[in-house]
Design a protein around this motif. Structure first.
Motif, PDB file in Angstrom:
ATOM      1  N   ARG A   1      -3.280   3.279  -1.542  1.00 27.12           N
ATOM      2  CA  ARG A   1      -3.615   2.548  -2.774  1.00 27.12           C
ATOM      3  C   ARG A   1      -2.821   1.248  -2.838  1.00 27.12           C
ATOM      4  O   ARG A   1      -1.645   1.213  -2.492  1.00 27.12           O
ATOM      5  CB  ARG A   1      -3.303   3.397  -4.006  1.00 27.12           C
TER       6      ARG A   1
ATOM      7  N   ILE B   1     -11.628   2.871  -7.383  1.00 25.33           N
ATOM      8  CA  ILE B   1     -10.218   2.639  -7.079  1.00 25.33           C
ATOM      9  C   ILE B   1      -9.417   3.651  -7.905  1.00 25.33           C
ATOM     10  O   ILE B   1      -9.390   3.556  -9.142  1.00 25.33           O
ATOM     11  CB  ILE B   1      -9.820   1.194  -7.449  1.00 25.33           C
TER      12      ILE B   1
ATOM     13  N   THR C   1       0.855  -1.185   0.000  1.00 28.89           N
ATOM     14  CA  THR C   1       0.000   0.000   0.000  1.00 28.89           C
ATOM     15  C   THR C   1       0.889   1.233   0.000  1.00 28.89           C
ATOM     16  O   THR C   1       1.832   1.321   0.790  1.00 28.89           O
ATOM     17  CB  THR C   1      -0.883   0.048   1.259  1.00 28.89           C
TER      18      THR C   1
END
Lengths: 178, 149
Positions: free
Chosen positions: A29, B46, A25
């Motif tokens: 993200r 996302i 991460t």
């Protein structure tokens, strides 16, 4: 999810083995690195790292992936870990928020970046990998280490060695990979 | 999820377009139904760092991952509401999703004579039609993200 515990050794795939990724991460993200390019993971108890860690005599210069991915505003995090990458003679390390482990993916879990992404990011990512209910973007190691390779080329040119030609060829092949 | 408005589709004249009318940030738009793959609840996106204008995220739908075209940003609109919808459209490069307002989209059939050129250039459009004093553009899905408008 089949993400297993952290391992520090490099995982070398065979032609028949399923693709393996180290899931991390950065800036909240999920980003994946192909396991074959991972040399190890450094974990710091106090969150402090040298700017260019030396592991087994090899120097890994820091690649600021958060800045390169425009995640600079999300850069502050706790529990920093460092992923050591190598592609041939080119090495670098990436600070990440967390290393989740290795994902052994089925081929159907690995998808290309949708064609609607038509900017330079097509060279940044190798695709996407599905896990749990999430998606991790698979980083293109050649792009991640691009600056390191250019740095190597510059240093070599300054030294005036003949290997500059070989490095130039290597860089061109990296760019083609992008 | 859809309700009909105006003429029912099976009564439409051959020279007509079937449209799905929806809104983005309060702006009313239409799209030809043959370019629509489906509508569902909006879900978490996302983010994907990149430089493609208005394409900076994906959504996962089971084993499929679809790019998000940020039509609200392209139109400089702000999305409101907590129950937004996901409009899945057939783009030449592959299905794409668009976040639309929670207002339930409406099916409408228009005779070709009612369709006019779209005068503004704020979005790719196949034409437009009048809805009272309002000009409703008919989105040209195939040109989304192509920089051709």
């Amino acid at each position: 999810m089949s993400v297993s515990g952290k391992r520090e050794e490099c995982v070398g795939p065979t032609s028949t083995s399923p693709p393996r990724f180290v899931i991390t991460t950065i800036g909240g993200r999920y980003l994946a690195f192909e396991a074959e390019y991972i040399q190890g993971v450094l974990t710091s108890e106090d969150g402090e790292f040298l700017p260019a860690p030396v592991v087994k005599g090899m120097t890994y210069r820091v690649v600021d992936l958060a800045v390169r991915l425009n995640l600079a505003s999300e850069r502050r995090w706790d529990g920093t870990e460092v992923v050591l990458l190598a592609d041939g003679t080119c090495r670098g390390c990436v600070w990440v928020q967390k290393v989740h482990g290795i994902l052994e993916a089925h081929r159907s879990q690995v998808l290309p970046l949708p064609a609607q992404f038509c900017g330079p990011e097509r060279g940044w990512y190798r695709g996407m990998v599905l896990f749990d209910h999430n998606v991790a973007l698979v980083m293109n190691t050649a792009w991640v280490l691009e600056e390191q390779l250019e740095g190597m080329l510059s240093r070599t040119e300054l030294q005036g060695t003949e290997s500059a030609v070989a490095l130039q060829g290597a860089m061109e092949s990296k760019n083609q990979a992008c | 999820m859809l309700r009909t408005n105006g003429h029912a589709q099976h009564h439409a004249a051959p020279q007509s377009w079937h449209l799905l009318v929806f809104s983005v940030g309060g702006r009313r738009l239409a799209v030809r139904t043959l370019e629509v793959s489906g509508i569902s609840q909006w879900r978490e996106v996302i983010p994907v760092s990149g430089r493609t204008p208005f394409v900076s995220a994906v959504v996962r739908l089971n084993k499929t991952v679809l790019p998000v075209f940020d039509l609200a940003a392209a139109l400089r609109r702000t999305m409101g509401g907590n129950s937004r919808l996901c409009l899945r459209v057939k783009h030449p490069l592959g299905d794409t999703v668009i976040c639309i307002d929670e207002e339930i989209p409406v099916l409408q059939t228009l005779g070709l004579s009612m369709i006019q050129p779209y005068r503004d250039r704020d979005m790719p459009a196949e034409g437009s039609y009048a809805h009272g004093q309002e000009e409703v553009p008919i989105l040209a899905v195939s040109k989304l993200g192509m920089g051709l408008w």
